[in-house]
Design a protein around this motif. Structure first.
Motif, PDB file in Angstrom:
ATOM      1  N   ASN A  71      43.925  56.261  40.766  1.00 28.85           N
ATOM      2  CA  ASN A  71      44.118  55.227  39.516  1.00 28.85           C
ATOM      3  C   ASN A  71      44.303  53.583  39.949  1.00 28.85           C
ATOM      4  O   ASN A  71      44.872  52.810  39.383  1.00 28.85           O
ATOM      5  CB  ASN A  71      45.159  55.692  38.568  1.00 28.85           C
ATOM      6  CG  ASN A  71      44.839  56.739  37.812  1.00 28.85           C
ATOM      7  OD1 ASN A  71      43.579  56.863  37.534  1.00 28.85           O
ATOM      8  ND2 ASN A  71      45.837  57.567  37.337  1.00 28.85           N
ATOM      9  N   LEU A  72      43.908  53.587  41.125  1.00 30.13           N
ATOM     10  CA  LEU A  72      44.101  52.244  41.730  1.00 30.13           C
ATOM     11  C   LEU A  72      42.648  51.862  42.273  1.00 30.13           C
ATOM     12  O   LEU A  72      41.919  52.464  42.892  1.00 30.13           O
ATOM     13  CB  LEU A  72      45.076  51.930  43.116  1.00 30.13           C
ATOM     14  CG  LEU A  72      46.526  52.307  42.997  1.00 30.13           C
ATOM     15  CD1 LEU A  72      47.172  52.311  44.360  1.00 30.13           C
ATOM     16  CD2 LEU A  72      47.086  50.929  42.111  1.00 30.13           C
ATOM     17  N   TYR A  73      42.088  50.538  41.875  1.00 30.21           N
ATOM     18  CA  TYR A  73      40.647  50.178  42.174  1.00 30.21           C
ATOM     19  C   TYR A  73      40.710  49.071  43.268  1.00 30.21           C
ATOM     20  O   TYR A  73      41.431  48.376  43.521  1.00 30.21           O
ATOM     21  CB  TYR A  73      40.151  49.491  40.756  1.00 30.21           C
ATOM     22  CG  TYR A  73      40.039  50.633  39.617  1.00 30.21           C
ATOM     23  CD1 TYR A  73      38.898  51.047  39.406  1.00 30.21           C
ATOM     24  CD2 TYR A  73      41.213  50.785  38.667  1.00 30.21           C
ATOM     25  CE1 TYR A  73      38.724  52.007  38.281  1.00 30.21           C
ATOM     26  CE2 TYR A  73      40.990  51.380  37.775  1.00 30.21           C
ATOM     27  CZ  TYR A  73      39.823  52.334  37.557  1.00 30.21           C
ATOM     28  OH  TYR A  73      39.614  52.975  36.565  1.00 30.21           O
ATOM     29  N   PHE A  74      39.348  49.595  43.931  1.00 34.49           N
ATOM     30  CA  PHE A  74      39.161  48.684  45.110  1.00 34.49           C
ATOM     31  C   PHE A  74      37.534  48.444  45.182  1.00 34.49           C
ATOM     32  O   PHE A  74      36.880  49.437  44.689  1.00 34.49           O
ATOM     33  CB  PHE A  74      39.423  49.373  46.542  1.00 34.49           C
ATOM     34  CG  PHE A  74      40.817  49.947  46.606  1.00 34.49           C
ATOM     35  CD1 PHE A  74      41.942  49.011  46.976  1.00 34.49           C
ATOM     36  CD2 PHE A  74      41.300  51.218  46.051  1.00 34.49           C
ATOM     37  CE1 PHE A  74      43.304  49.586  47.169  1.00 34.49           C
ATOM     38  CE2 PHE A  74      42.697  51.417  46.466  1.00 34.49           C
ATOM     39  CZ  PHE A  74      43.553  50.574  46.835  1.00 34.49           C
ATOM     40  N   THR A  75      37.202  47.268  45.399  1.00 32.58           N
ATOM     41  CA  THR A  75      35.812  46.767  45.534  1.00 32.58           C
ATOM     42  C   THR A  75      35.246  46.321  46.939  1.00 32.58           C
ATOM     43  O   THR A  75      34.035  46.982  47.384  1.00 32.58           O
ATOM     44  CB  THR A  75      35.568  45.744  44.691  1.00 32.58           C
ATOM     45  OG1 THR A  75      36.530  44.619  45.130  1.00 32.58           O
ATOM     46  CG2 THR A  75      35.806  45.924  43.065  1.00 32.58           C
ATOM     47  N   GLU A  76      35.768  45.755  47.623  1.00 31.04           N
ATOM     48  CA  GLU A  76      35.597  45.496  48.938  1.00 31.04           C
ATOM     49  C   GLU A  76      36.089  46.275  50.188  1.00 31.04           C
ATOM     50  O   GLU A  76      35.284  46.609  51.082  1.00 31.04           O
ATOM     51  CB  GLU A  76      35.664  43.936  49.281  1.00 31.04           C
ATOM     52  CG  GLU A  76      35.006  43.055  48.335  1.00 31.04           C
ATOM     53  CD  GLU A  76      35.094  41.734  48.406  1.00 31.04           C
ATOM     54  OE1 GLU A  76      35.502  41.372  49.442  1.00 31.04           O
ATOM     55  OE2 GLU A  76      34.844  41.050  47.615  1.00 31.04           O
ATOM     56  N   LYS A  77      37.206  46.639  49.990  1.00 38.45           N
ATOM     57  CA  LYS A  77      38.063  47.402  51.015  1.00 38.45           C
ATOM     58  C   LYS A  77      37.442  49.058  51.068  1.00 38.45           C
ATOM     59  O   LYS A  77      37.233  49.767  50.088  1.00 38.45           O
ATOM     60  CB  LYS A  77      39.582  47.543  50.621  1.00 38.45           C
ATOM     61  CG  LYS A  77      40.298  48.075  51.720  1.00 38.45           C
ATOM     62  CD  LYS A  77      41.684  47.851  51.359  1.00 38.45           C
ATOM     63  CE  LYS A  77      42.739  48.508  52.399  1.00 38.45           C
ATOM     64  NZ  LYS A  77      44.233  48.407  51.832  1.00 38.45           N
ATOM     65  N   THR A  78      37.139  49.452  52.304  1.00 34.86           N
ATOM     66  CA  THR A  78      36.795  50.698  52.589  1.00 34.86           C
ATOM     67  C   THR A  78      37.600  51.381  53.192  1.00 34.86           C
ATOM     68  O   THR A  78      37.529  52.789  53.479  1.00 34.86           O
ATOM     69  CB  THR A  78      35.309  50.683  53.139  1.00 34.86           C
ATOM     70  OG1 THR A  78      35.327  49.991  54.376  1.00 34.86           O
ATOM     71  CG2 THR A  78      34.463  49.916  52.154  1.00 34.86           C
ATOM     72  N   ILE A  79      38.608  50.965  53.976  1.00 31.96           N
ATOM     73  CA  ILE A  79      39.694  51.951  55.021  1.00 31.96           C
ATOM     74  C   ILE A  79      41.084  51.873  54.340  1.00 31.96           C
ATOM     75  O   ILE A  79      41.513  50.310  53.958  1.00 31.96           O
ATOM     76  CB  ILE A  79      39.555  51.036  56.110  1.00 31.96           C
ATOM     77  CG1 ILE A  79      38.268  51.426  57.109  1.00 31.96           C
ATOM     78  CG2 ILE A  79      40.583  51.931  57.231  1.00 31.96           C
ATOM     79  CD1 ILE A  79      38.018  50.786  58.379  1.00 31.96           C
ATOM     80  N   PHE A  80      41.622  52.885  54.054  1.00 30.46           N
ATOM     81  CA  PHE A  80      42.945  52.659  53.266  1.00 30.46           C
ATOM     82  C   PHE A  80      43.895  53.420  54.187  1.00 30.46           C
ATOM     83  O   PHE A  80      43.500  54.617  54.660  1.00 30.46           O
ATOM     84  CB  PHE A  80      42.603  53.574  51.953  1.00 30.46           C
ATOM     85  CG  PHE A  80      41.536  53.156  51.104  1.00 30.46           C
ATOM     86  CD1 PHE A  80      41.599  52.040  50.162  1.00 30.46           C
ATOM     87  CD2 PHE A  80      40.123  53.639  51.331  1.00 30.46           C
ATOM     88  CE1 PHE A  80      40.438  51.306  49.680  1.00 30.46           C
ATOM     89  CE2 PHE A  80      38.985  53.120  50.592  1.00 30.46           C
ATOM     90  CZ  PHE A  80      39.411  52.261  49.516  1.00 30.46           C
ATOM     91  N   ASP A  81      45.001  52.788  53.912  1.00 35.44           N
ATOM     92  CA  ASP A  81      46.181  53.489  54.579  1.00 35.44           C
ATOM     93  C   ASP A  81      46.722  54.516  53.673  1.00 35.44           C
ATOM     94  O   ASP A  81      47.467  53.927  52.636  1.00 35.44           O
ATOM     95  CB  ASP A  81      47.302  52.439  55.167  1.00 35.44           C
ATOM     96  CG  ASP A  81      48.389  53.265  55.849  1.00 35.44           C
ATOM     97  OD1 ASP A  81      48.593  54.299  56.232  1.00 35.44           O
ATOM     98  OD2 ASP A  81      49.266  52.347  56.496  1.00 35.44           O
ATOM     99  N   ALA A  82      46.362  55.732  53.550  1.00 33.18           N
ATOM    100  CA  ALA A  82      46.654  56.639  52.570  1.00 33.18           C
ATOM    101  C   ALA A  82      47.957  57.182  52.888  1.00 33.18           C
ATOM    102  O   ALA A  82      48.319  58.046  53.975  1.00 33.18           O
ATOM    103  CB  ALA A  82      45.754  57.486  52.377  1.00 33.18           C
TER     104      ALA A  82
END
Length: 127
Positions: A71-82
């Motif tokens: 439920n968090l939206y991202f548009t330009e970021k493609t690498i996430f610290d999960a």
């Protein structure tokens, strides 16, 4: 003698299936879009990473996408610290069929690469 041969056959079959199962990549089809997941281990045991790459299935080109992770939206970021745990991911782009990946399990120290291939949606955008 007969039992020894059947036990050997069973062991060879088991080892063969184990090797094939470990080598095979996870490939899932959902609503005509598809994705491939590759899991690696990072050098840092304190971080877990998800790298999402989106492509047009027909054009084989990289496309931007709207990515939603838990439920968090991202548009330009493609690498996430999960964080560690299960994640629900959805990927959409205008004019394509969206894709959902439910319950992606991430462990501490994982580095996950997801290649997403979105298909064109035959439905017209407007009338």
């Amino acid at each position: 003698m007969q039992k020894v041969l059947s036990v050997r056959k069973f062991i060879y079959l088991f080892i063969s299936l184990l090797i094939i199962g470990c080598v095979a990549q996870r490939k899932v089809f959902e609503k005509e879009s598809e994705y491939k997941i590759k899991k690696f281990k990072t050098f840092s045991p304190y971080h877990s990473w998800i790298n999402i790459k989106t492509y047009s299935k027909e054009l084989q080109e990289n496309i931007p996408a709207l990515i939603k992770i838990n439920n968090l939206y991202f548009t330009e970021k493609t690498i996430f610290d999960a964080g560690e745990g299960k994640h629900n991911i959805s990927i959409d782009f205008v004019g394509t069929i969206g894709l959902k990946i439910n319950d992606l399990k991430v462990n501490k120290g994982d580095s996950i690469i997801i290649n997403v291939y979105l298909r064109e949606d035959p439905t017209p955008i407007s009338d």
